[in-house]
Scaffold this motif. Structure first.
Motif, PDB file in Angstrom:
ATOM      1  N   GLY A 216       0.770  -1.236   0.000  1.00 13.98           N
ATOM      2  CA  GLY A 216       0.000   0.000   0.000  1.00 13.98           C
ATOM      3  C   GLY A 216       0.800   1.284   0.000  1.00 13.98           C
ATOM      4  O   GLY A 216       0.224   2.380   0.016  1.00 13.98           O
ATOM      5  N   ASP A 217       2.132   1.204  -0.029  1.00 10.46           N
ATOM      6  CA  ASP A 217       2.960   2.410   0.013  1.00 10.46           C
ATOM      7  C   ASP A 217       2.995   3.076  -1.363  1.00 10.46           C
ATOM      8  O   ASP A 217       3.452   2.489  -2.332  1.00 10.46           O
ATOM      9  N   MET A 218       2.506   4.314  -1.437  1.00 12.42           N
ATOM     10  CA  MET A 218       2.603   5.078  -2.675  1.00 12.42           C
ATOM     11  C   MET A 218       3.735   6.110  -2.560  1.00 12.42           C
ATOM     12  O   MET A 218       4.598   6.187  -3.414  1.00 12.42           O
ATOM     13  N   CYS A 219       3.685   6.911  -1.496  1.00 15.96           N
ATOM     14  CA  CYS A 219       4.811   7.812  -1.246  1.00 15.96           C
ATOM     15  C   CYS A 219       5.087   7.899   0.250  1.00 15.96           C
ATOM     16  O   CYS A 219       5.741   8.836   0.715  1.00 15.96           O
ATOM     17  N   GLN A 220       4.597   6.930   0.987  1.00 12.25           N
ATOM     18  CA  GLN A 220       4.727   6.872   2.441  1.00 12.25           C
ATOM     19  C   GLN A 220       6.188   6.979   2.882  1.00 12.25           C
ATOM     20  O   GLN A 220       6.528   7.718   3.802  1.00 12.25           O
ATOM     21  N   SER A 221       7.055   6.251   2.211  1.00 13.00           N
ATOM     22  CA  SER A 221       8.468   6.210   2.580  1.00 13.00           C
ATOM     23  C   SER A 221       9.218   7.480   2.198  1.00 13.00           C
ATOM     24  O   SER A 221      10.377   7.669   2.594  1.00 13.00           O
ATOM     25  N   LYS A 222       8.572   8.373   1.437  1.00 12.57           N
ATOM     26  CA  LYS A 222       9.223   9.602   0.980  1.00 12.57           C
ATOM     27  C   LYS A 222       8.972  10.782   1.914  1.00 12.57           C
ATOM     28  O   LYS A 222       9.661  11.805   1.833  1.00 12.57           O
ATOM     29  N   LEU A 223       7.983  10.679   2.797  1.00  8.99           N
ATOM     30  CA  LEU A 223       7.512  11.848   3.541  1.00  8.99           C
ATOM     31  C   LEU A 223       8.595  12.483   4.398  1.00  8.99           C
ATOM     32  O   LEU A 223       8.670  13.715   4.516  1.00  8.99           O
ATOM     33  N   SER A 224       9.441  11.682   5.004  1.00  8.41           N
ATOM     34  CA  SER A 224      10.478  12.218   5.884  1.00  8.41           C
ATOM     35  C   SER A 224      11.554  12.979   5.124  1.00  8.41           C
ATOM     36  O   SER A 224      12.357  13.701   5.727  1.00  8.41           O
ATOM     37  N   LYS A 225      11.569  12.851   3.804  1.00  3.91           N
ATOM     38  CA  LYS A 225      12.591  13.515   2.993  1.00  3.91           C
ATOM     39  C   LYS A 225      12.167  14.906   2.536  1.00  3.91           C
ATOM     40  O   LYS A 225      12.971  15.643   1.946  1.00  3.91           O
ATOM     41  N   ILE A 226      10.916  15.258   2.776  1.00  3.57           N
ATOM     42  CA  ILE A 226      10.422  16.567   2.340  1.00  3.57           C
ATOM     43  C   ILE A 226      10.954  17.650   3.275  1.00  3.57           C
ATOM     44  O   ILE A 226      10.804  17.566   4.497  1.00  3.57           O
ATOM     45  N   GLN A 227      11.566  18.674   2.703  1.00  2.00           N
ATOM     46  CA  GLN A 227      12.217  19.710   3.486  1.00  2.00           C
ATOM     47  C   GLN A 227      11.563  21.080   3.362  1.00  2.00           C
ATOM     48  O   GLN A 227      12.014  22.040   3.996  1.00  2.00           O
ATOM     49  N   CYS A 228      10.515  21.183   2.574  1.00  2.00           N
ATOM     50  CA  CYS A 228       9.922  22.493   2.315  1.00  2.00           C
ATOM     51  C   CYS A 228       8.618  22.684   3.091  1.00  2.00           C
ATOM     52  O   CYS A 228       7.974  21.704   3.491  1.00  2.00           O
ATOM     53  N   PRO A 229       8.199  23.937   3.314  1.00  2.00           N
ATOM     54  CA  PRO A 229       6.882  24.190   3.904  1.00  2.00           C
ATOM     55  C   PRO A 229       5.796  23.531   3.066  1.00  2.00           C
ATOM     56  O   PRO A 229       5.809  23.612   1.833  1.00  2.00           O
ATOM     57  N   THR A 230       4.852  22.860   3.728  1.00  4.48           N
ATOM     58  CA  THR A 230       3.830  22.080   3.029  1.00  4.48           C
ATOM     59  C   THR A 230       2.448  22.405   3.567  1.00  4.48           C
ATOM     60  O   THR A 230       2.196  22.282   4.771  1.00  4.48           O
ATOM     61  N   ALA A 231       1.562  22.820   2.683  1.00  2.40           N
ATOM     62  CA  ALA A 231       0.164  23.054   3.033  1.00  2.40           C
ATOM     63  C   ALA A 231      -0.649  21.842   2.612  1.00  2.40           C
ATOM     64  O   ALA A 231      -0.600  21.424   1.447  1.00  2.40           O
ATOM     65  N   ILE A 232      -1.399  21.264   3.546  1.00  3.19           N
ATOM     66  CA  ILE A 232      -2.214  20.078   3.283  1.00  3.19           C
ATOM     67  C   ILE A 232      -3.673  20.466   3.450  1.00  3.19           C
ATOM     68  O   ILE A 232      -4.105  20.831   4.548  1.00  3.19           O
ATOM     69  N   LEU A 233      -4.438  20.409   2.367  1.00  2.97           N
ATOM     70  CA  LEU A 233      -5.847  20.802   2.391  1.00  2.97           C
ATOM     71  C   LEU A 233      -6.711  19.565   2.218  1.00  2.97           C
ATOM     72  O   LEU A 233      -6.509  18.772   1.276  1.00  2.97           O
ATOM     73  N   GLN A 234      -7.688  19.405   3.105  1.00  2.00           N
ATOM     74  CA  GLN A 234      -8.543  18.223   3.093  1.00  2.00           C
ATOM     75  C   GLN A 234      -9.983  18.596   3.415  1.00  2.00           C
ATOM     76  O   GLN A 234     -10.247  19.289   4.398  1.00  2.00           O
ATOM     77  N   GLY A 235     -10.914  18.139   2.591  1.00  2.00           N
ATOM     78  CA  GLY A 235     -12.329  18.313   2.874  1.00  2.00           C
ATOM     79  C   GLY A 235     -12.828  17.213   3.789  1.00  2.00           C
ATOM     80  O   GLY A 235     -12.621  16.018   3.498  1.00  2.00           O
ATOM     81  N   VAL A 236     -13.476  17.579   4.882  1.00  2.00           N
ATOM     82  CA  VAL A 236     -14.014  16.575   5.807  1.00  2.00           C
ATOM     83  C   VAL A 236     -15.056  15.705   5.103  1.00  2.00           C
ATOM     84  O   VAL A 236     -15.202  14.517   5.406  1.00  2.00           O
ATOM     85  N   GLY A 237     -15.765  16.275   4.138  1.00  2.00           N
ATOM     86  CA  GLY A 237     -16.800  15.532   3.426  1.00  2.00           C
ATOM     87  C   GLY A 237     -16.325  14.798   2.190  1.00  2.00           C
ATOM     88  O   GLY A 237     -17.148  14.313   1.403  1.00  2.00           O
ATOM     89  N   ASP A 238     -15.027  14.690   2.003  1.00  2.00           N
ATOM     90  CA  ASP A 238     -14.466  13.994   0.841  1.00  2.00           C
ATOM     91  C   ASP A 238     -14.743  12.493   0.980  1.00  2.00           C
ATOM     92  O   ASP A 238     -14.246  11.842   1.901  1.00  2.00           O
ATOM     93  N   VAL A 239     -15.532  11.943   0.044  1.00  2.00           N
ATOM     94  CA  VAL A 239     -15.874  10.521   0.116  1.00  2.00           C
ATOM     95  C   VAL A 239     -14.875   9.641  -0.638  1.00  2.00           C
ATOM     96  O   VAL A 239     -14.965   8.420  -0.568  1.00  2.00           O
ATOM     97  N   LEU A 240     -13.952  10.256  -1.347  1.00  2.00           N
ATOM     98  CA  LEU A 240     -12.972   9.483  -2.107  1.00  2.00           C
ATOM     99  C   LEU A 240     -11.628   9.393  -1.394  1.00  2.00           C
ATOM    100  O   LEU A 240     -10.937   8.379  -1.490  1.00  2.00           O
ATOM    101  N   VAL A 241     -11.238  10.456  -0.729  1.00  2.00           N
ATOM    102  CA  VAL A 241      -9.998  10.453   0.044  1.00  2.00           C
ATOM    103  C   VAL A 241     -10.366  10.825   1.484  1.00  2.00           C
ATOM    104  O   VAL A 241     -10.491  12.002   1.817  1.00  2.00           O
ATOM    105  N   PRO A 242     -10.581   9.842   2.350  1.00  2.00           N
ATOM    106  CA  PRO A 242     -10.978  10.122   3.738  1.00  2.00           C
ATOM    107  C   PRO A 242      -9.957  10.992   4.460  1.00  2.00           C
ATOM    108  O   PRO A 242      -8.767  10.978   4.137  1.00  2.00           O
ATOM    109  N   SER A 243     -10.424  11.724   5.448  1.00  2.00           N
ATOM    110  CA  SER A 243      -9.594  12.737   6.098  1.00  2.00           C
ATOM    111  C   SER A 243      -8.399  12.162   6.858  1.00  2.00           C
ATOM    112  O   SER A 243      -7.437  12.892   7.131  1.00  2.00           O
ATOM    113  N   PHE A 244      -8.427  10.873   7.204  1.00  2.00           N
ATOM    114  CA  PHE A 244      -7.268  10.324   7.928  1.00  2.00           C
ATOM    115  C   PHE A 244      -6.005  10.363   7.076  1.00  2.00           C
ATOM    116  O   PHE A 244      -4.887  10.374   7.606  1.00  2.00           O
ATOM    117  N   HIS A 245      -6.158  10.406   5.753  1.00  2.00           N
ATOM    118  CA  HIS A 245      -4.983  10.505   4.878  1.00  2.00           C
ATOM    119  C   HIS A 245      -4.263  11.835   5.096  1.00  2.00           C
ATOM    120  O   HIS A 245      -3.028  11.881   5.166  1.00  2.00           O
TER     121      HIS A 245
END
Length: 295
Positions: A216-245
């Motif tokens: 199931g790893d798509m980019c899970q192993s890459k996350l610790s390598k990100i060094q830049c400011p990151t904005a993560i936007l998530q809709g609580v009502g998103d039925v395709l990508v649940p908010s836990f992602h």
């Protein structure tokens, strides 16, 4: 939960950030590009456009349709002040073919590598990256693999891994002929006809199932390598990508800021174009995360 594809709240907007009219299909007649053309990238023709005249560079990575003008029409019509926006057609989509779109197990890595090469050829040494849905996965990979180039990362409705819950949702979406007419229309515009749209969609779903079976790893192993400011936007009502992602991304990316949007669905740029425009301006120009209720 089964998705009712006839209800607006269950609309599987993975395919387009469509406003419900035809504006994204003739965007070139509405907004003039700064430049456009095709490049040879890893032996593949890649079509690109630039919009606006700013000094801060932002490349936008599209979702399943793979065509920047279809997914980012609202952003193109109101390019944030001070920003030069780069959109493109991923390999196998739109004007970046032949060949037709394929989904190998590492398609998101392939798309990230193509984008990095494209930006290098265009002469952009430093830039920010925005990715929506599938494009968010590739944008994450790009930021992790090229920290010296990527200044900021903006993720809309994205994920880093696949879960059984994700596959259960996809299981209800296998037949494109059951989709809402405007979504099927966009698939046909992108891929040519119903048969090719179904074939491409099926290939995508099969690849997701195989990735899940391999851990199931798509980019899970890459996350610790990100060094830049990151904005993560998530809709609580998103039925395709649940908010836990989104929460998982936030927990594993340093310098990240999570925007959990209570009334947000999947196509956030369609719902909140003005707010996201201001968010981009604040992050790229001023280097700050502005609270959602202040945008």
């Amino acid at each position: 939960m089964a998705l009712n594809l006839q209800n607006e709240e269950d609309l599987p907007s993975t395919f387009t950030q469509d406003s419900g009219d035809d504006e994204q299909h003739d965007i070139h007649q509405i907004v003039a590009t700064t430049s456009q053309g095709s490049l040879s990238v890893h032996g593949q023709k890649l079509y690109y456009c630039t919009w606006g005249k700013g000094t801060e560079i932002l490349v936008a990575m599209p979702g399943f349709l793979g065509i920047g003008e279809m997914d980012f029409v609202r952003l193109i019509k109101s390019v944030p002040s001070g920003v030069l926006l780069v959109t493109f057609h991923v390999r196998g989509c739109g004007r970046s073919k032949p060949p037709d779109r394929a989904f190998p197990l590492d398609f998101y890595q392939q798309d990230a590598d193509d984008c990095a090469c494209m930006m290098e050829q265009l002469g952009f040494k430093q830039y920010s990256v925005l990715g929506w849905c599938l494009g968010g996965i590739s944008a994450t990979v790009l930021a992790a693999d090229h920290p010296q180039n990527v200044k900021n990362l903006i993720l809309l409705s994205s994920r880093a891994l696949l879960t059984k819950q994700d596959l259960d949702r996809l299981e209800t979406l296998k037949d494109v002929t059951t989709f809402k007419p405007k979504i099927l229309r966009d698939l046909i515009l992108a891929y040519g006809d119903v048969e090719m749209a179904q074939s491409t969609w099926s290939s995508f779903i099969n690849t997701f199932f195989e990735i899940f079976n391999r851990g199931g790893d798509m980019c899970q192993s890459k996350l610790s390598k990100i060094q830049c400011p990151t904005a993560i936007l998530q809709g609580v009502g998103d039925v395709l990508v649940p908010s836990f992602h989104a929460q998982y991304l936030h927990d594993h990316i340093d310098q990240s800021h999570l925007y959990m949007i209570s009334d947000g669905l999947h196509a956030l740029l369609q719902q909140f174009p003005a707010k996201i425009q201001k968010l981009i301006e604040a992050l790229l120009i001023e280097g700050v995360f502005v609270p959602w209720d202040k945008l």
